[in-house]
Design a protein around this motif. Sequence first.
Motif, PDB file in Angstrom:
ATOM      1  N   MET A  23     -38.519 -13.830 -23.659  1.00 36.72           N
ATOM      2  CA  MET A  23     -39.123 -14.981 -23.004  1.00 36.72           C
ATOM      3  C   MET A  23     -39.959 -14.480 -21.829  1.00 36.72           C
ATOM      4  O   MET A  23     -39.519 -13.630 -21.062  1.00 36.72           O
ATOM      5  CB  MET A  23     -38.019 -15.902 -22.494  1.00 36.72           C
ATOM      6  CG  MET A  23     -38.485 -17.039 -21.627  1.00 36.72           C
ATOM      7  SD  MET A  23     -37.102 -17.942 -20.929  1.00 36.72           S
ATOM      8  CE  MET A  23     -36.901 -19.186 -22.152  1.00 36.72           C
ATOM      9  N   VAL A  24     -41.163 -14.990 -21.703  1.00 42.04           N
ATOM     10  CA  VAL A  24     -42.021 -14.704 -20.556  1.00 42.04           C
ATOM     11  C   VAL A  24     -42.076 -15.979 -19.718  1.00 42.04           C
ATOM     12  O   VAL A  24     -42.300 -17.059 -20.251  1.00 42.04           O
ATOM     13  CB  VAL A  24     -43.435 -14.279 -20.996  1.00 42.04           C
ATOM     14  CG1 VAL A  24     -44.338 -14.085 -19.803  1.00 42.04           C
ATOM     15  CG2 VAL A  24     -43.369 -13.005 -21.821  1.00 42.04           C
ATOM     16  N   GLY A  46     -37.650 -12.050 -19.773  1.00 42.71           N
ATOM     17  CA  GLY A  46     -36.206 -12.099 -19.960  1.00 42.71           C
ATOM     18  C   GLY A  46     -35.833 -11.845 -21.399  1.00 42.71           C
ATOM     19  O   GLY A  46     -36.657 -11.954 -22.311  1.00 42.71           O
ATOM     20  N   TYR A  47     -34.584 -11.522 -21.599  1.00 47.06           N
ATOM     21  CA  TYR A  47     -34.033 -11.270 -22.922  1.00 47.06           C
ATOM     22  C   TYR A  47     -32.935 -12.294 -23.175  1.00 47.06           C
ATOM     23  O   TYR A  47     -32.007 -12.431 -22.371  1.00 47.06           O
ATOM     24  CB  TYR A  47     -33.473  -9.852 -23.012  1.00 47.06           C
ATOM     25  CG  TYR A  47     -32.871  -9.538 -24.349  1.00 47.06           C
ATOM     26  CD1 TYR A  47     -33.684  -9.304 -25.445  1.00 47.06           C
ATOM     27  CD2 TYR A  47     -31.497  -9.492 -24.520  1.00 47.06           C
ATOM     28  CE1 TYR A  47     -33.143  -9.018 -26.679  1.00 47.06           C
ATOM     29  CE2 TYR A  47     -30.946  -9.207 -25.748  1.00 47.06           C
ATOM     30  CZ  TYR A  47     -31.770  -8.972 -26.830  1.00 47.06           C
ATOM     31  OH  TYR A  47     -31.233  -8.698 -28.052  1.00 47.06           O
ATOM     32  N   THR A  54     -29.923 -16.249 -20.894  1.00 47.87           N
ATOM     33  CA  THR A  54     -31.096 -15.389 -20.815  1.00 47.87           C
ATOM     34  C   THR A  54     -31.034 -14.627 -19.503  1.00 47.87           C
ATOM     35  O   THR A  54     -30.771 -15.208 -18.453  1.00 47.87           O
ATOM     36  CB  THR A  54     -32.396 -16.210 -20.866  1.00 47.87           C
ATOM     37  OG1 THR A  54     -32.397 -17.001 -22.050  1.00 47.87           O
ATOM     38  CG2 THR A  54     -33.609 -15.321 -20.862  1.00 47.87           C
ATOM     39  N   LEU A  55     -31.284 -13.320 -19.526  1.00 44.86           N
ATOM     40  CA  LEU A  55     -31.304 -12.470 -18.339  1.00 44.86           C
ATOM     41  C   LEU A  55     -32.637 -11.758 -18.256  1.00 44.86           C
ATOM     42  O   LEU A  55     -33.212 -11.381 -19.283  1.00 44.86           O
ATOM     43  CB  LEU A  55     -30.186 -11.425 -18.395  1.00 44.86           C
ATOM     44  CG  LEU A  55     -28.762 -11.947 -18.507  1.00 44.86           C
ATOM     45  CD1 LEU A  55     -27.796 -10.789 -18.709  1.00 44.86           C
ATOM     46  CD2 LEU A  55     -28.392 -12.734 -17.276  1.00 44.86           C
ATOM     47  N   GLY A  56     -33.148 -11.537 -17.021  1.00 43.45           N
ATOM     48  CA  GLY A  56     -34.421 -10.858 -16.902  1.00 43.45           C
ATOM     49  C   GLY A  56     -34.784 -10.490 -15.483  1.00 43.45           C
ATOM     50  O   GLY A  56     -33.968 -10.568 -14.572  1.00 43.45           O
ATOM     51  N   MET A  57     -36.047 -10.083 -15.321  1.00 38.93           N
ATOM     52  CA  MET A  57     -36.605  -9.707 -14.021  1.00 38.93           C
ATOM     53  C   MET A  57     -37.873 -10.519 -13.797  1.00 38.93           C
ATOM     54  O   MET A  57     -38.590 -10.837 -14.742  1.00 38.93           O
ATOM     55  CB  MET A  57     -36.930  -8.219 -13.983  1.00 38.93           C
ATOM     56  CG  MET A  57     -35.718  -7.335 -14.043  1.00 38.93           C
ATOM     57  SD  MET A  57     -36.133  -5.607 -13.892  1.00 38.93           S
ATOM     58  CE  MET A  57     -36.616  -5.529 -12.192  1.00 38.93           C
ATOM     59  N   ILE A  58     -38.147 -10.815 -12.515  1.00 38.49           N
ATOM     60  CA  ILE A  58     -39.314 -11.612 -12.161  1.00 38.49           C
ATOM     61  C   ILE A  58     -39.934 -11.053 -10.888  1.00 38.49           C
ATOM     62  O   ILE A  58     -39.222 -10.544 -10.022  1.00 38.49           O
ATOM     63  CB  ILE A  58     -38.936 -13.101 -12.007  1.00 38.49           C
ATOM     64  CG1 ILE A  58     -40.159 -13.985 -11.977  1.00 38.49           C
ATOM     65  CG2 ILE A  58     -38.036 -13.323 -10.826  1.00 38.49           C
ATOM     66  CD1 ILE A  58     -39.846 -15.444 -12.204  1.00 38.49           C
ATOM     67  N   PHE A 138     -43.708 -22.243 -16.278  1.00 40.73           N
ATOM     68  CA  PHE A 138     -44.145 -22.150 -17.664  1.00 40.73           C
ATOM     69  C   PHE A 138     -43.323 -21.064 -18.322  1.00 40.73           C
ATOM     70  O   PHE A 138     -42.959 -20.085 -17.691  1.00 40.73           O
ATOM     71  CB  PHE A 138     -45.624 -21.756 -17.748  1.00 40.73           C
ATOM     72  CG  PHE A 138     -46.527 -22.692 -17.014  1.00 40.73           C
ATOM     73  CD1 PHE A 138     -46.963 -23.859 -17.603  1.00 40.73           C
ATOM     74  CD2 PHE A 138     -46.936 -22.413 -15.723  1.00 40.73           C
ATOM     75  CE1 PHE A 138     -47.795 -24.722 -16.924  1.00 40.73           C
ATOM     76  CE2 PHE A 138     -47.762 -23.264 -15.028  1.00 40.73           C
ATOM     77  CZ  PHE A 138     -48.196 -24.438 -15.639  1.00 40.73           C
ATOM     78  N   SER A 139     -43.034 -21.219 -19.591  1.00 40.54           N
ATOM     79  CA  SER A 139     -42.337 -20.176 -20.331  1.00 40.54           C
ATOM     80  C   SER A 139     -42.881 -20.111 -21.746  1.00 40.54           C
ATOM     81  O   SER A 139     -43.399 -21.089 -22.280  1.00 40.54           O
ATOM     82  CB  SER A 139     -40.831 -20.429 -20.360  1.00 40.54           C
ATOM     83  OG  SER A 139     -40.515 -21.526 -21.186  1.00 40.54           O
TER      84      SER A 139
END
Length: 142
Positions: A23-24, A46-47, A54-58, A138-139
């Motif tokens: 996911m962006v 994110g993954y 969902t986990l990720g970095m921003i 937005f995603s």
Amino acid sequence: MKKLILAFAVAFSTICASAQNFMVVSTYDGDQEVTMDKVTQNLGFGYALNDTWTLGMIQAGEDVDGDMTYDLWSRYNMKNNLYVSAQAPTEEMMDNLTVGLGYSFNVWKGLSVEPRYTMPLTADETTGDREGTFNLGFSYKF
């Protein structure tokens, strides 16, 4: 230039990986002047571990040296497109943790518009307030 490299890295990694698990995300920043930075200033990826987490970095802005800083974020998807999110920097996580509640409107094939309300978990040291903010995000799910 760093934003361009990050965008290419995200695009390349999503092409090489399983397309259904990434996911962006981005947040529209109305306080900036009219440039592409309004959308790309808080770009992240994110993954999806499963249907709910969902986990990720921003991206979180720049530090005093001008280098980009990144926050960790997570999302828990509840029923009816509602989700709870959390975002924290890599240093002093619990002191700067923000939590939020949002809704995901699917616009077109994996593209979603996501209004959300976020609030810091702890009060500001100088003012003592915990002012929340309303954000429009937005995603895109691959």
